[in-house]
Motif scaffolding. Sequence first.
Motif, PDB file in Angstrom:
ATOM      1  N   LEU A   1       3.022  -3.444  34.373  1.00 60.61           N
ATOM      2  CA  LEU A   1       4.366  -3.933  35.258  1.00 60.61           C
ATOM      3  C   LEU A   1       5.224  -4.835  33.936  1.00 60.61           C
ATOM      4  CD1 LEU A   1       6.626  -3.773  37.132  1.00 60.61           C
ATOM      5  CD2 LEU A   1       5.544  -5.550  38.290  1.00 60.61           C
ATOM      6  N   GLU A   2       4.071  -5.782  33.311  1.00 64.14           N
ATOM      7  CA  GLU A   2       4.596  -6.636  32.667  1.00 64.14           C
ATOM      8  C   GLU A   2       5.096  -6.104  31.010  1.00 64.14           C
ATOM      9  OE1 GLU A   2       3.118 -10.813  30.005  1.00 64.14           O
ATOM     10  OE2 GLU A   2       1.455  -9.324  30.917  1.00 64.14           O
ATOM     11  N   ASP A   3       4.428  -5.097  31.078  1.00 58.06           N
ATOM     12  CA  ASP A   3       4.770  -4.327  29.587  1.00 58.06           C
ATOM     13  C   ASP A   3       6.312  -3.579  29.796  1.00 58.06           C
ATOM     14  OD1 ASP A   3       2.705  -4.996  28.433  1.00 58.06           O
ATOM     15  OD2 ASP A   3       1.328  -3.403  28.727  1.00 58.06           O
ATOM     16  N   ALA A   4       6.466  -3.023  31.164  1.00 58.01           N
ATOM     17  CA  ALA A   4       7.584  -2.482  31.294  1.00 58.01           C
ATOM     18  C   ALA A   4       8.818  -3.398  31.432  1.00 58.01           C
ATOM     19  CB  ALA A   4       7.404  -1.428  32.648  1.00 58.01           C
ATOM     20  N   MET A   5       8.464  -4.435  31.965  1.00 60.95           N
ATOM     21  CA  MET A   5       9.448  -5.508  32.038  1.00 60.95           C
ATOM     22  C   MET A   5      10.155  -6.062  30.777  1.00 60.95           C
ATOM     23  SD  MET A   5       8.947  -9.458  33.433  1.00 60.95           S
ATOM     24  CE  MET A   5       8.188  -9.602  32.067  1.00 60.95           C
ATOM     25  N   ASN A   6       9.093  -6.121  29.820  1.00 61.56           N
ATOM     26  CA  ASN A   6       9.136  -6.654  28.536  1.00 61.56           C
ATOM     27  C   ASN A   6      10.193  -5.598  27.847  1.00 61.56           C
ATOM     28  OD1 ASN A   6       7.892  -9.093  28.973  1.00 61.56           O
ATOM     29  ND2 ASN A   6       5.864  -8.291  28.170  1.00 61.56           N
ATOM     30  N   GLU A   7       9.804  -4.272  28.066  1.00 64.55           N
ATOM     31  CA  GLU A   7      10.591  -3.224  27.362  1.00 64.55           C
ATOM     32  C   GLU A   7      12.148  -3.204  28.189  1.00 64.55           C
ATOM     33  OE1 GLU A   7      10.170   1.929  26.942  1.00 64.55           O
ATOM     34  OE2 GLU A   7       8.705   0.469  27.853  1.00 64.55           O
ATOM     35  N   ALA A   8      12.241  -3.419  29.344  1.00 60.95           N
ATOM     36  CA  ALA A   8      13.498  -3.197  29.923  1.00 60.95           C
ATOM     37  C   ALA A   8      14.304  -4.663  29.402  1.00 60.95           C
ATOM     38  CB  ALA A   8      13.266  -3.655  31.558  1.00 60.95           C
ATOM     39  N   ILE A   9      13.682  -5.700  29.303  1.00 60.35           N
ATOM     40  CA  ILE A   9      14.538  -6.726  28.625  1.00 60.35           C
ATOM     41  C   ILE A   9      14.861  -6.442  27.299  1.00 60.35           C
ATOM     42  CG2 ILE A   9      14.406  -9.434  28.181  1.00 60.35           C
ATOM     43  CD1 ILE A   9      12.350  -9.449  30.391  1.00 60.35           C
ATOM     44  N   SER A  10      14.041  -6.267  26.349  1.00 59.18           N
ATOM     45  CA  SER A  10      14.613  -5.756  24.884  1.00 59.18           C
ATOM     46  C   SER A  10      15.418  -4.803  25.027  1.00 59.18           C
ATOM     47  CB  SER A  10      13.166  -5.357  24.085  1.00 59.18           C
ATOM     48  OG  SER A  10      12.745  -4.119  24.845  1.00 59.18           O
ATOM     49  N   LYS A  11      15.645  -3.818  25.690  1.00 59.22           N
ATOM     50  CA  LYS A  11      16.569  -2.734  25.745  1.00 59.22           C
ATOM     51  C   LYS A  11      17.681  -3.464  26.393  1.00 59.22           C
ATOM     52  CE  LYS A  11      13.643   1.201  26.623  1.00 59.22           C
ATOM     53  NZ  LYS A  11      13.710   2.603  27.653  1.00 59.22           N
ATOM     54  N   GLN A  12      17.457  -4.108  27.117  1.00 60.46           N
ATOM     55  CA  GLN A  12      18.941  -4.737  27.800  1.00 60.46           C
ATOM     56  C   GLN A  12      19.784  -5.691  26.629  1.00 60.46           C
ATOM     57  OE1 GLN A  12      19.929  -4.011  30.520  1.00 60.46           O
ATOM     58  NE2 GLN A  12      21.951  -5.225  30.724  1.00 60.46           N
ATOM     59  N   LYS A  13      18.777  -6.173  25.723  1.00 55.01           N
ATOM     60  CA  LYS A  13      19.404  -7.191  24.750  1.00 55.01           C
ATOM     61  C   LYS A  13      20.226  -6.321  23.669  1.00 55.01           C
ATOM     62  CE  LYS A  13      15.894 -10.884  24.949  1.00 55.01           C
ATOM     63  NZ  LYS A  13      15.190 -11.541  24.148  1.00 55.01           N
ATOM     64  N   VAL A  14      19.885  -5.106  23.565  1.00 58.17           N
ATOM     65  CA  VAL A  14      20.537  -4.285  22.463  1.00 58.17           C
ATOM     66  C   VAL A  14      21.403  -3.346  23.107  1.00 58.17           C
ATOM     67  CG1 VAL A  14      18.665  -4.471  20.687  1.00 58.17           C
ATOM     68  CG2 VAL A  14      18.722  -2.580  22.290  1.00 58.17           C
ATOM     69  N   THR A  15      21.603  -3.190  24.359  1.00 59.94           N
ATOM     70  CA  THR A  15      22.339  -1.995  24.836  1.00 59.94           C
ATOM     71  C   THR A  15      23.485  -2.780  25.330  1.00 59.94           C
ATOM     72  OG1 THR A  15      20.295  -1.001  25.774  1.00 59.94           O
ATOM     73  CG2 THR A  15      22.336  -0.199  26.930  1.00 59.94           C
ATOM     74  N   PRO A  16      24.882  -1.913  25.114  1.00 53.26           N
ATOM     75  CA  PRO A  16      25.995  -2.595  25.303  1.00 53.26           C
ATOM     76  C   PRO A  16      26.341  -2.697  26.947  1.00 53.26           C
ATOM     77  CG  PRO A  16      26.514  -0.579  24.363  1.00 53.26           C
ATOM     78  CD  PRO A  16      25.095  -0.814  23.946  1.00 53.26           C
ATOM     79  N   LYS A  17      25.677  -1.727  27.677  1.00 58.82           N
ATOM     80  CA  LYS A  17      25.918  -1.612  29.018  1.00 58.82           C
ATOM     81  C   LYS A  17      25.080  -2.466  29.901  1.00 58.82           C
ATOM     82  CE  LYS A  17      26.062   1.820  32.653  1.00 58.82           C
ATOM     83  NZ  LYS A  17      25.654   3.393  32.953  1.00 58.82           N
ATOM     84  N   LYS A  18      25.659  -3.110  30.460  1.00 57.21           N
ATOM     85  CA  LYS A  18      24.751  -4.171  31.330  1.00 57.21           C
ATOM     86  C   LYS A  18      24.264  -3.577  32.606  1.00 57.21           C
ATOM     87  CE  LYS A  18      25.535  -7.339  28.344  1.00 57.21           C
ATOM     88  NZ  LYS A  18      24.639  -7.992  27.310  1.00 57.21           N
ATOM     89  N   MET A  19      22.981  -4.230  32.960  1.00 62.19           N
ATOM     90  CA  MET A  19      22.505  -3.978  34.204  1.00 62.19           C
ATOM     91  C   MET A  19      23.186  -4.545  35.456  1.00 62.19           C
ATOM     92  SD  MET A  19      18.486  -4.776  35.259  1.00 62.19           S
ATOM     93  CE  MET A  19      17.843  -4.144  33.696  1.00 62.19           C
ATOM     94  N   ASN A  20      23.036  -3.622  36.513  1.00 62.24           N
ATOM     95  CA  ASN A  20      23.756  -4.143  37.786  1.00 62.24           C
ATOM     96  C   ASN A  20      23.221  -5.364  38.107  1.00 62.24           C
ATOM     97  OD1 ASN A  20      21.564  -3.280  39.211  1.00 62.24           O
ATOM     98  ND2 ASN A  20      22.557  -1.292  39.630  1.00 62.24           N
TER      99      ASN A  20
END
Length: 868
Positions: A149-168
Amino acid sequence: MSRFFRSGEDSSSESSSDEEELYSEEEEETKGEEDSEASDSDESDEDGEDSDEGSSDEEGVKRTGASRFLRGESSESEDSDEDQPKTVKSAKDKRFAELETTIDTIEKKQKINDWGAVSNEFDKLIRQATKMTERGQAPKLYIKAIVELEDAMNEAISKQKVTPKKMNAISARGLNAVKQKIKKLKQDHQTEVDAYREDPLDFLASEDEEEELPPPKPKKTKAEMYTEQVEQQDEEGFETVVKGGRTMQFTPESIFKHLRSILESRGKKNTDRLEQIRIMERLHAVANTPYQTIRVLLTLVSARFDLGTGTANSMPLEQWKAAEKELSTLFQVLEENPDHVVIENAEEWEDDDKPPTLQPGEKYIKVPGSVVSYVERLDDELTRSLQNIDPHTSEYIERLTDESSLYNVIFRGLLYYETLGKDSSLQIPQDSLNRIVMRRVEHVYFKPAQVVKILEENAWKPVPSNVESVITPRGSINDATQLINVLCNYLFLNSEGIIRARAMLCQIYFLALHDEYYKARDMMLMSHLQETINSFDVQTQILYNRTLVQVGLCAFRKGLVYDAQNTLQEICGSGRQKELLAQGVMIQRYAQVSPEQERLEKQRQLPFHMHINLELLECVYLTCSMLLEIPLLAQTGSSPDIKKRVISKTYRRMLEYHERQIFTGPPENTRDHVMQASRALAAGEWKKAISFVHDIKIWDLMPNTEEIKTMLSKQIQEEGLRTYLFTYAPFYDTLAVSTLSSMFDLEDRKVAAIVSKMISHEELAAALDQVTSTVIFRKGVELSRLQSLALTLSDKAAALIETNERTLEQRTQGTANAFDRRGGQNQRGGRGGGPKTGRGGARTGGTGQRQAGGTQFTGGVLGGAVRG
């Protein structure tokens, strides 16, 4: 139709069918989980039975009684299912199954990026794993789930930084919540997490291996068990019990975990703060290293301050004294261990299992904390406590004795910050040092020099000999004046803004309190604070008002009546002395004050021992106003051509009110004494005026009372002489200086000096003959009473005519024949123009010759008198 009203069935069959139906329902509930097909058949049978009861039986065979439970052809398919053996799972296996189900759910929610649901399921997983933890060993699947879960969380955070579409918003909150939970859980299971990351297969393969059981501990005797139980009890004989009925253990190793749990519960509802304080006191008792002691003391002092967080109530007395002792202990520990420092910009130590150690290349173990904030809060709590205590009781005096111990804490804090400031690598902000120096100044600026000297001597006693002050070295400060001068000069050089202004006002106040009037006046004028004081905060404005009043009182003690009255005019002339000096809340009749404003006003009030006596202040102000206003009234009364001016409106109103009284009894208060002294002085009875002024008892509160009374007698004699000359000059041709000297009990030289000063200032139309020592008055200049009244009347009439002219011009728009009713209808000429010439005509014609006064309005008899 209800079965209770069926036809064609007896009551016995109905009751038996009811019992059978209830029994079948119970049977369904117990067998629902194990055999779903059987329960379905039961339900279908039950439905069929209900339908048969309501109508005729289609099959022609109706089962009643026990026969309905016998198997028929329809139930043959169930035999094969029931013949199979059933597996019974243990509670441990069921929990593992639930754990696996929750982990699968989390993985599914991860794939669709639903972090809100992941956060909820993760909470459920934590609760399940807590129940399955054995001897401190968490399940291996749980550790694996945390890492993945920590690995998935870090991956989601890194994607969020480079993705223009923001998470709800919901998913973002869930992601942050998961991040915080994982951070906390990793601290508790750091060893297992590291082991899994090194070799996941090896970590999971060792799951089935049996753990070596620890060697059995020797049984303790009853005496040993009783001894341990007594040691765990507190002073009152009680033990601290946590969830599960276990007694809370206090060991040096568990200190940081206890502190973290206390910090996490801080500020939450239903938190027993007193219980937390008792726990930290026991932690302080078992702390065996400087780092543990410092951490416990900082948290303990903060917890004590939390007891006084309300705006209305103050910190309990015993808690304040305990916090003061703990701060003193903290300074002692820091002085004994110079490698441990408490600074604001230090990083929080996250590992609760092992304390920090000195790394190679480092000189200090840094503990996060703000010592100056603790010192300021301790000072504020003492002030709030003094505000809430009745100042006329012995309790206030006893509470005031704690100020000396508070001053010692402030002094120790200043020494500590000076020590830290010597090392530039710590980057101690200058503002922290300025704040604590300012607190020290604010505790001494209003005290007499003798009290300050005693405070300083007591402050140096507990300080170790190896600790030295840079700002005020030991033994270099001999008196309070030098101490104030050194501290304020330090703030002048190293601070700016409010602290600098407050330091200057404190020094001026101290100088004025100790009769250094000219120094205080020069500093006040050079500071230019009177121009910018409105831009400062309310507390600084209050300090400015107090300083201004103290300078005025100092001028009065020096005999400078004009300077004293001019300085006190702004404060005392407003009638709001209490409010301006923060010595009481003024309740105005028609003012609407909100509860918030009223609460702020009460918080700003100064403790009683810092008050300036308002009755003494009023007495000084009225006495100075009397010595200036009475000669002025006499001068304007005898010479009406002199432009009238008012020095003190407040004094004039009181004097007029007193003169309107039909009957005047003996004076009762300060104001009555001054008013009757004013009347006596105006009548030339200077001895009577001195008697009234000397009878005021408030003079006993001033230092050197006899010198003050002697100065006042001298001033009244001189002003009595001036008043006499202004009043009776029209009735004299010459007047001997010796006569005036005997009348007012003054020396001839003094009388000659006063008369010469009046002549040079053109206040008296006379000449001084030094040969014969006589005053020769010039005639023809002074007017009689009738002439003065006539001149006053003519001035008022001229002013009235001028007002009428302006009003007329505004209403008629500048026309000159506005009041002419004899001319034609259309004679609306310009100002001064002839008939029908319009604006700008020649200055002839009109309705007649233009007379004095500027208009055709003659003013009648009064206007003729003025023109004549």
